[in-house]
Enzyme design. Sequence first.
Site: not given
Length: 381
Positions: A130, A133-134, A244-245, A368
Amino acid sequence: MRRTLYGPEHEELRATAREFLQRTVVPRMDEFIADRALPRDFWLEAGKQGLLGLHVPDEWGGGGSDDYLFGTVVGEEFAKVSASISSCYGIHAGVVAPYLVELTTDEQKARWLPRFCTGELVTAIAMTEPSGGSDLAALKTTAVRDGDDWILNGSKTFITNGYGADLVVVAARTDPGKRAKGITLFAVETGMEGFTRGRKLDKVGQTESDTAELFFSDVRVPDANRIGDEGMGFIHMMERLVQERVGAAVSNTMHARQILDETIEYVKERKAFGQSVGSFQHNKFKVAELVTKMDVTQAFVDQCILAHAAGELSTADSAKAKWWSAQVQNDVLDECVQLYGGYGYMNEYRVARAWRDARVTKIWAGSNEIMKELIGRDLGL
Ligand SMILES: Cc1cc2nc3c(=O)[nH]c(=O)nc-3n(C[C@H](O)[C@H](O)[C@H](O)COP(=O)(O)OP(=O)(O)OC[C@H]3O[C@@H](n4cnc5c(N)ncnc54)[C@H](O)[C@@H]3O)c2cc1C
């Protein structure tokens, strides 16, 4: 434009995936949307068709292939049907699989992989919290050693497959004195005391996927469930984010392409002022631009797939593929909605749902902005 990367063996697997999706998923889409999750029989049937463990060694019940293209050809078929189901499948079969194959002991492989391949053990990966994440290295969930166990405390959010997963790969801080080098990965399993889940999150799009909050309150996780080395969790994750990317880029591109193809058929049929709407010069040129954008994007993504299959794809190139394909996907789908007119805004139309589903691809798996940060760093900026 003719694509050259796939051979007949890949096309054979594509046909299997397509048949599975047409039979198991397409007729039940309304049910999946209403449930905001995929039922267990979806996973079991995918397992029966050999779609879950493509790259898991055969001794552990998988397909045993080391050819990455088998994964992308299946990923493309999922993306054509639903971006959302594609993400659920991709997290399990494309993202978590390398952690369980490459970082585990034989004892762990025997415990988890056969059921991973059959769909009896559905998986998720929980990095985001929470608080953020970055900045992954700043994560706050802790794991403190207690004899042969670790005691986990903290929470995660936005976790794909989180509500239904039987096993979640959780990143936790094991050394509060260090940032990136203080993180370790653990397999947290359903039934462990203190491991609970919040509600299924109510998302703008990707309705068919289960996305959840996870809570850890003094969860006792045996050291036998540690994945990889202590303090190496961040490195383990970074090494696997390239896959993943590129996987995300495959899905973004094919999802937009499919909806664009459907839109072209629509504008050929739909009439206004006595002619098809696609025949107005503005729309004809618009579609020409969209098709060009998709072809050029596909060419770059295909090169990235081949580079990754050869073990040569760089972090920067995977970041380019991920952000660019997400941007193009969103731009193309927005134009497709416009070309459908009012019907493009109706949830019962695939184009509307695809437009909503696509928005998240510019945010997740590294936004992005973070992708551009990685590319800039690679340029020495
Ligand atoms: C539907 C969905 C499914 C997801 N599935 C998973 C999953 O399975 N597992 C998992 O671990 N996570 C998952 N995520 C989380 C996702 O990866 C994060 O949302 C993402 O990494 C961004 O983190 P954040 O939301 O905390 O945004 P923040 O980190 O708070 O960022 C907010 C904004 O600031 C920008 N920003 C941050 N840092 C910088 C910077 N240095 N330079 C410029 N801009 C910056 C970001 O780009 C963003 O625009 C999922 C998210 C969604 C929405």
